[in-house]
Design a protein around this motif. Structure first.
Motif, short mmCIF file in Angstrom:
data_model
loop_
_atom_site.label_atom_id
_atom_site.label_comp_id
_atom_site.label_asym_id
_atom_site.label_seq_id
_atom_site.Cartn_x
_atom_site.Cartn_y
_atom_site.Cartn_z
N UNK A 1 1.80 -5.06 1.95
CA UNK A 1 0.88 -6.10 2.40
C UNK A 1 1.26 -6.67 3.76
N UNK A 2 0.75 -7.86 4.04
CA UNK A 2 0.92 -8.46 5.37
C UNK A 2 1.72 -9.76 5.33
N UNK A 3 2.58 -9.90 4.34
CA UNK A 3 3.35 -11.14 4.22
C UNK A 3 4.54 -11.21 5.17
N UNK A 4 4.87 -10.07 5.79
CA UNK A 4 6.05 -10.01 6.66
C UNK A 4 5.63 -9.96 8.13
N UNK A 5 6.55 -10.32 9.04
CA UNK A 5 6.21 -10.29 10.46
C UNK A 5 5.78 -8.89 10.91
N UNK A 6 4.88 -8.85 11.88
CA UNK A 6 4.41 -7.58 12.42
C UNK A 6 5.35 -7.13 13.54
N UNK A 7 5.76 -5.87 13.54
CA UNK A 7 6.69 -5.41 14.58
C UNK A 7 6.01 -5.08 15.89
N UNK B 1 6.33 -6.12 -6.81
CA UNK B 1 5.04 -6.33 -6.15
C UNK B 1 4.69 -7.80 -6.08
N UNK B 2 4.89 -8.49 -7.18
CA UNK B 2 4.61 -9.92 -7.21
C UNK B 2 5.49 -10.67 -6.21
N UNK B 3 6.74 -10.26 -6.11
CA UNK B 3 7.68 -10.93 -5.22
C UNK B 3 7.36 -10.68 -3.74
N UNK B 4 7.06 -9.43 -3.37
CA UNK B 4 6.78 -9.16 -1.96
C UNK B 4 5.45 -9.76 -1.53
N UNK B 5 4.51 -9.90 -2.45
CA UNK B 5 3.24 -10.52 -2.11
C UNK B 5 3.43 -11.95 -1.64
N UNK B 6 4.46 -12.60 -2.17
CA UNK B 6 4.75 -13.97 -1.77
C UNK B 6 5.72 -14.03 -0.58
N UNK B 7 6.06 -12.85 -0.03
CA UNK B 7 6.92 -12.84 1.15
C UNK B 7 8.40 -12.71 0.85
#
Length: 323
Positions: free
Chosen positions: A39-45, A217-223
């Motif tokens: 997903x898009x919860x992390x900074x874009x490189x 999945x649940x954890x990375x969705x929240x960043x």
């Protein structure tokens, strides 16, 4: 006319310039491949190009808007740069003026794998490229595990570029004799056994088979950073990743580097080492024996302290910066 050159150089020949193949690096997965999984919860490189390949860089602007403290964080072996995000966020919570950059080492995350031995100097090149991209002459260097070993030699050779150096659970002091006989033999000669060597190194680094938490999945969705999920994605999507890991482990100063650490300890530079109480990779006593005089221990933490104890590690690092 007689030849007056030193006899030792008469038959000396420098290597020819390397002729790069048309495709001189193993490409990293696309950013779309990453976001389709996480997903898009992390900074874009942002991406930096060079003759060695592509480096993915993540810029974390200072929360205050004032770029007063420049920080470059070098991640460890196996987990990409985003694995350092929890620590970076904790540091910026303490220092609103901290401008932090993390980047994927060769063969990790969204950086490509160069067709060359992964010796320290190619990672020094990445640090310099990041500094140039940021238009920084100097920065505080924070290295974790393998990244700490890289920071040690970088500082020895380029002390002028480091405002300070912080080593977190540094690799480099492991003894090859402590590896299994099979791993030792594969490190010495893996010709025709590359896959076996890769499996042995990955197993050593993981402490066994890779186990991804069922709720990732649940954890990375929240960043949240789930390092095991990142590593699984690298194994599945980054063709160069396993080869980079092997080359870094074998050629990148992950073991037997006591002399470099001893030399680093004597540099006229602000230095800090942070180790975990339960870590078998590096201990306070090892560093003290090598001449370090500023070593902090994070109690009840293991080698993953940059995520499992990120707030405590950040407090220690920030205190060092401001003393």
């Amino acid at each position: 006319m007689s030849d007056t050159r030193p006899s030792s150089l008469v038959n000396f020949e420098l290597p020819r310039r390397k002729v790069w193949e048309e495709k001189h690096a193993i490409a990293a997965p696309s950013y779309a491949s990453f976001t389709s999984r996480f997903g898009h919860a992390f900074p874009k490189p942002q991406f930096l190009e060079s003759d060695l390949g592509t480096t993915a860089v993540y810029v974390l602007p200072p929360p205050s808007g004032q770029s007063k403290r420049h920080v470059v964080i070098v991640h460890g072996l196996n987990t990409p740069a985003l694995g350092m995000l929890p620590l970076a966020k904790e540091l910026q919570a303490l220092d609103q003026d901290a401008h932090i950059v993390i980047f994927d080492l060769w063969g990790h995350g969204l950086s490509s794998t160069p067709f060359t031995a992964h010796t320290p100097h190619i990672f020094h090149f990445q640090i310099f490229q990041v500094l140039g991209f940021m238009q920084w002459t100097r920065a505080h260097i924070v290295g974790y595990s393998f990244g700490a070993s890289i920071a040690v030699k970088f500082a020895i050779q380029n002390i002028w570029a480091a405002l300070s150096v912080t080593l977190l659970a540094p690799a480099g002091l492991l003894r090859k004799e402590g590896f299994s006989k099979t791993l030792q033999e594969l490190l010495d000669d893996s010709k025709g056994k590359e896959a076996e060597a890769i499996d042995s190194v990955l197993s050593f680094l993981e402490g066994g088979p890779l186990v991804v938490p069922t709720d990732w999945q649940e954890r990375v969705t929240s960043g949240q950073v789930v390092a095991e999920a990142f590593r699984e994605w690298e194994l599945q999507e980054h063709l160069g990743y396993p080869h980079s890991v092997l080359s870094m482990f074998r050629e990148g100063n992950t073991y037997g580097c006591e002399d470099y650490f001893r030399q680093f300890a004597q540099l006229p530079l602000k230095k800090l080492a942070v180790v975990a109480e339960l870590d078998s990779v590096c201990s306070k006593s090892q560093l003290i024996d090598l001449g370090f005089d500023n070593v902090e221990i994070v109690e009840k933490a293991d080698h993953g302290l940059v995520r499992g104890a990120s707030s405590e590690v950040a407090r220690i690092v920030y205190r060092s910066w401001t003393q």
